[in-house]
Write a protein that holds these residues in place. Sequence first.
Motif, PDB file in Angstrom:
ATOM      1  N   ILE A 108       3.449 -17.745  -8.728  1.00  9.11           N
ATOM      2  CA  ILE A 108       4.735 -18.953  -8.168  1.00  9.11           C
ATOM      3  C   ILE A 108       4.217 -20.307  -9.002  1.00  9.11           C
ATOM      4  N   MET A 109       5.449 -20.903  -9.391  1.00 12.40           N
ATOM      5  CA  MET A 109       5.401 -22.312  -9.863  1.00 12.40           C
ATOM      6  C   MET A 109       6.071 -23.252  -8.970  1.00 12.40           C
ATOM      7  N   LYS A 110       5.206 -24.329  -8.601  1.00 12.33           N
ATOM      8  CA  LYS A 110       5.847 -25.199  -7.743  1.00 12.33           C
ATOM      9  C   LYS A 110       5.661 -26.673  -8.436  1.00 12.33           C
ATOM     10  N   ASN A 111       6.852 -27.368  -8.027  1.00 13.47           N
ATOM     11  CA  ASN A 111       6.817 -28.750  -8.574  1.00 13.47           C
ATOM     12  C   ASN A 111       6.155 -29.759  -8.015  1.00 13.47           C
ATOM     13  N   LEU A 112       5.786 -29.730  -6.804  1.00  9.09           N
ATOM     14  CA  LEU A 112       4.948 -30.363  -5.993  1.00  9.09           C
ATOM     15  C   LEU A 112       3.630 -30.080  -5.459  1.00  9.09           C
ATOM     16  N   ARG A 113       3.013 -30.962  -4.990  1.00  7.12           N
ATOM     17  CA  ARG A 113       1.627 -30.212  -4.663  1.00  7.12           C
ATOM     18  C   ARG A 113       1.813 -29.285  -3.327  1.00  7.12           C
ATOM     19  N   VAL A 114       0.980 -28.261  -3.464  1.00  5.95           N
ATOM     20  CA  VAL A 114       0.952 -27.396  -2.267  1.00  5.95           C
ATOM     21  C   VAL A 114       0.398 -27.802  -0.925  1.00  5.95           C
ATOM     22  N   CYS A 115       1.168 -27.655   0.073  1.00  6.21           N
ATOM     23  CA  CYS A 115       0.878 -28.160   1.473  1.00  6.21           C
ATOM     24  C   CYS A 115      -0.361 -27.446   1.901  1.00  6.21           C
ATOM     25  N   GLU A 116      -1.161 -27.953   2.957  1.00 11.60           N
ATOM     26  CA  GLU A 116      -2.130 -27.447   3.615  1.00 11.60           C
ATOM     27  C   GLU A 116      -1.896 -26.232   4.315  1.00 11.60           C
ATOM     28  N   ASP A 117      -0.726 -26.211   4.858  1.00  7.77           N
ATOM     29  CA  ASP A 117      -0.281 -25.124   5.547  1.00  7.77           C
ATOM     30  C   ASP A 117       0.129 -23.867   4.770  1.00  7.77           C
ATOM     31  N   CYS A 118       0.753 -24.100   3.768  1.00  7.91           N
ATOM     32  CA  CYS A 118       1.100 -22.921   3.003  1.00  7.91           C
ATOM     33  C   CYS A 118      -0.061 -22.465   2.128  1.00  7.91           C
ATOM     34  N   HIS A 119      -0.928 -23.257   1.980  1.00 10.63           N
ATOM     35  CA  HIS A 119      -2.215 -22.799   1.375  1.00 10.63           C
ATOM     36  C   HIS A 119      -3.137 -21.788   2.331  1.00 10.63           C
TER      37      HIS A 119
END
Length: 795
Positions: A748-759
């Motif tokens: 998966i590619m994301k344009n923003l920083r991954v958030c703590e919850d998703c991590h």
Amino acid sequence: MDLMVINRTNLPVSLLSSTVLQKPIHHSKIKPNLQQQPNPSPPYHEHNNLEETRQIHAQLIKTHLDPNHPIPFEAFQPHSSTAAKFNFLITSYIKNNRPKEALNIYAHMRKNEDEVDNFTMPSILKACGQLSWAQQGKEMHGFILKSGLDWDIFIHNALIQMYTECASIESACQVFDRMTDRDIVSWSTMIRSYSKKKFYSEALGVIKEMHLLQVKPSEVAMINMVNLFADLASLEMGMTMHTYVIKNSNSELVSTPMTTALIDMYAKCGSISHARRLFDGLAQKSIVSWTAMIAGYIRSNNLEKGMELFVGMQEEGVLPNEITMLSLVLESGSVGAMDLGKRLHAYILRNGFHLSVSLATALVDMYGKCGEIKSAKALFDGMDRRDIMTWTAMITGYMHAKCLDQALNLFLEMRNTGIEPNEVTMVNLISLCSDAGALDLGKWIHAYIDKQGIHSDIILTTALVDMYAKCGDIDGAWRLFNASTCRDICMWNAMMCGLAMHGCGEKALELFSELERTGIKPNGITFIGVLHACSHAGLVTEGRKLFNRMIIYFKLIPKVEHYGCMVDLLGRAGLLEEALEIINSMPVKPNTIVWGALLAACKLHRNPRLGELAARQLLEMEPDNCGYNVLLSNIYAAANRWNDVSQVRRTMKDTGIKKAPGVSSIEVNGTVHEFLMGDWTHPRTREIHQMLAEMSKKLKQVGYVADTSTVLLNIDEEEKETALSYHSEKLAMAFGLISTTPSATIRIMKNLRVCEDCHAATKLLSKIYRRVIIVRDRIRFHHFSEGSCSCRDYW
């Protein structure tokens, strides 16, 4: 500056210092032939146009080369030999840009066992170079050796040029190294060949070897050296070369071609004032001089001055030609000056210029680079004839517009028309895959390159290494890097930056040590890569040591990017005050990279005091950038300062600033699918949301509790949990789970920083579904497997 010269015939010592190269690339001990010789040519010096050449060809076929049947053209003498007649035809076809016809005649000569002499082969090799036919060129090289023509220095020079045009610089180097006799053309050609392929260190090595063997460069060789320093954008080397040119000029005044090369060099080195002084001092300004000066102004983004000079040139009676317009259009594209590019296009149409393939291709390239993809495609579609560069320019335009599907479709269309792609085409397609994270498509292109026998030169191999790294397959990048027998600093940098993105700090440091052992000098980009690697792995001590070594041992002056790396390194480690000290001690003004690194660290470590300081600096520099406002809002929200959050968001609303939406993409079966937060637009959206519900249920069963602190809105906890479950990366993950086989890796590619919850959720999901999940966010890669992440929760 050290301008000391050994004598008037030797190169300046300062050009050959350790900043050029530690040792020569070539080790031939044979004293080269320093006497300049004229180029060989057949007995005829006049060459006919294409129609006349074809008439002569037809006459020769009709008369079966019978010397008793004279050819009715002045170029032919009554009793010319068969070889001379064929050589005339070959040369005429090449002069008329018909290399295939020239090669057909050569094939006929070989078939009928006609004499092929040392006048024939340089022309035939040139034809191979024009067509980039490496295999045919190699076969001719074999014929040259077999027939004993390898004594001819001009044939060797033609071989070097042919291999360069066919993107086989290694073969060109081997020919040069094995020459028992070299003239100044040999040296000049080798310098130009290395420069053309961006092998700058090797080109400097040839210059150093010339100095050691006391070879006096000709004016052409000196122009090639000046062009090299222009490509390097080395003002210091360029100024030293300028001094050498003046001291070694055969007359009081430096020639117009040499001065023009110096004008171009100064412009590319960012010293437009030096370029203008040279230009104003020219007694006779050629069209090339005018073009170089105008292009220099455009390159330096001084568009008004450039157009002023363009008008002044015409007022002095010098009319722009196709080369002028070609150069100015290309420069407009390189700086994104679309308005100027459109004005030049209008001038071309208004003044009746023939829209040649080259000029039309330049316009397609300009529109593509300026983001006017519709204009580029309209121009492309209207062309009667297209060459490989035209197709590549249009594919590149789609690359700039991030249009992966259109680029691939155009590539397939190009293949269907019989146009064979070259290395440039493939590099652009691979770069597009890198940006989109399209690993499957990137692998398909790699397989296509191998299957079609496209020569994987160092630039193409570097692009592949970069693609595998950026698409999440760091092992694939590593295998390709290890298998490469020829590596330049760009390839080392690509591998090192790839390891940094994947959080492989220790591995990046090992690679840096290996680089040092090879003797290749690291550059500024190398240190950006290795410092990033230290930052992502929390290697603070190692990062400090590397930064100091860069300055003290390698004598590299840190740029603002290097200071940004150090602020990021210290900030991530929680050393915010030390990071601020670095900023305050910088000899250059901190930019958005530096203050942005501090602001991100303040959010991570919840320091609103320094966060406010960094945000104020950033908003002064870029008041319309939503990212800084959002980060500051997040810092306030994490500290429960909701009034301050409301104030920031009110300011954003009043000024029309909008938060960039989070976008996550996933490639399945060669197609890239994009998702926004709460997206319901995908054709399989019902199945996706069913999978989301299943994921949420299984997460709760293993004790997962949503981290609602990452929802920076003043709403109740239940609403926060709902918002988290619809984050774009979770939608992409759900689609990946329903669309791939149970053992397939999800990327998966994301344009923003991954958030703590998703991590945290993704770590658990990798264990629940027994999947390897690789997420590339704006900062780095996260490899999730069996309930853990490669970042070790340090990002």
